[in-house]
Design a protein around this motif. Sequence first.
Motif, PDB file in Angstrom:
ATOM      1  N   ILE A 131       0.869  -1.182   0.000  1.00 15.66           N
ATOM      2  CA  ILE A 131       0.000   0.000   0.000  1.00 15.66           C
ATOM      3  C   ILE A 131       0.904   1.229   0.000  1.00 15.66           C
ATOM      4  O   ILE A 131       2.074   1.124   0.378  1.00 15.66           O
ATOM      5  CB  ILE A 131      -0.962   0.019   1.223  1.00 15.66           C
ATOM      6  N   GLU A 135      -0.380   5.856   3.324  1.00 16.55           N
ATOM      7  CA  GLU A 135      -1.509   5.081   3.865  1.00 16.55           C
ATOM      8  C   GLU A 135      -1.045   4.204   5.033  1.00 16.55           C
ATOM      9  O   GLU A 135      -1.727   4.096   6.053  1.00 16.55           O
ATOM     10  CB  GLU A 135      -2.116   4.225   2.754  1.00 16.55           C
ATOM     11  N   SER A 138      -0.492   6.446   8.026  1.00 22.05           N
ATOM     12  CA  SER A 138      -1.782   6.819   8.625  1.00 22.05           C
ATOM     13  C   SER A 138      -2.381   5.654   9.410  1.00 22.05           C
ATOM     14  O   SER A 138      -2.938   5.841  10.494  1.00 22.05           O
ATOM     15  CB  SER A 138      -2.769   7.266   7.548  1.00 22.05           C
ATOM     16  N   LEU A 139      -2.270   4.445   8.854  1.00 17.01           N
ATOM     17  CA  LEU A 139      -2.804   3.254   9.514  1.00 17.01           C
ATOM     18  C   LEU A 139      -2.105   3.036  10.859  1.00 17.01           C
ATOM     19  O   LEU A 139      -2.757   2.808  11.880  1.00 17.01           O
ATOM     20  CB  LEU A 139      -2.634   2.040   8.608  1.00 17.01           C
TER      21      LEU A 139
END
Length: 185
Positions: A131, A135, A138-139
Amino acid sequence: MTVFELLGIKQGDAILVDNPWSDYGERQVIPIALSKNGISIRAIDCRYGDICYVSAEWRIRLSGDSMSLLGDIPYIKQKLLEWKSREELERTALEKVKIEEIEREFASIDEVINILNVDNLKVVITGELSIPRAEMKSLLESKGAVVMGAVSRNTAYLFMGNTGEYGITGKMQKAHELGVKIITL
């Protein structure tokens, strides 16, 4: 039965194991699950970050100074007896496997995010992930992690994607020197 119930640990806890066929000595692994056949533990090897299977012959240290064989745990011992009844099939399958066809196995991002408690831990991301890096950052931050740019003595985990190298990278080397757990995704 889950691996956590079997070992009496919490999700994300690391345990010390020793592979009798390796000269590297004890290493930390983070158990993920029992193998499908129940005779080994699927775990993240914290030295290189890839998946390893802790088999019945491996010694494990759960608490204190004593180590015991995984195969001495009653549940595993029973599963081994069941497995040995199918020993001839296993022997035939092993003869067919070529070492060049074996690929390293890595934990999925979902497995790692759902198993590890990264709240208030400093982590580093490196390599190409499945990914986008933003992302992934952020995860991890949504789970409470503090994402840093470089490995330091305060780093809890180095999350590695494909680095384009099979050998040890600079960040891996630093993580090894500082005792940082490596998890390849």
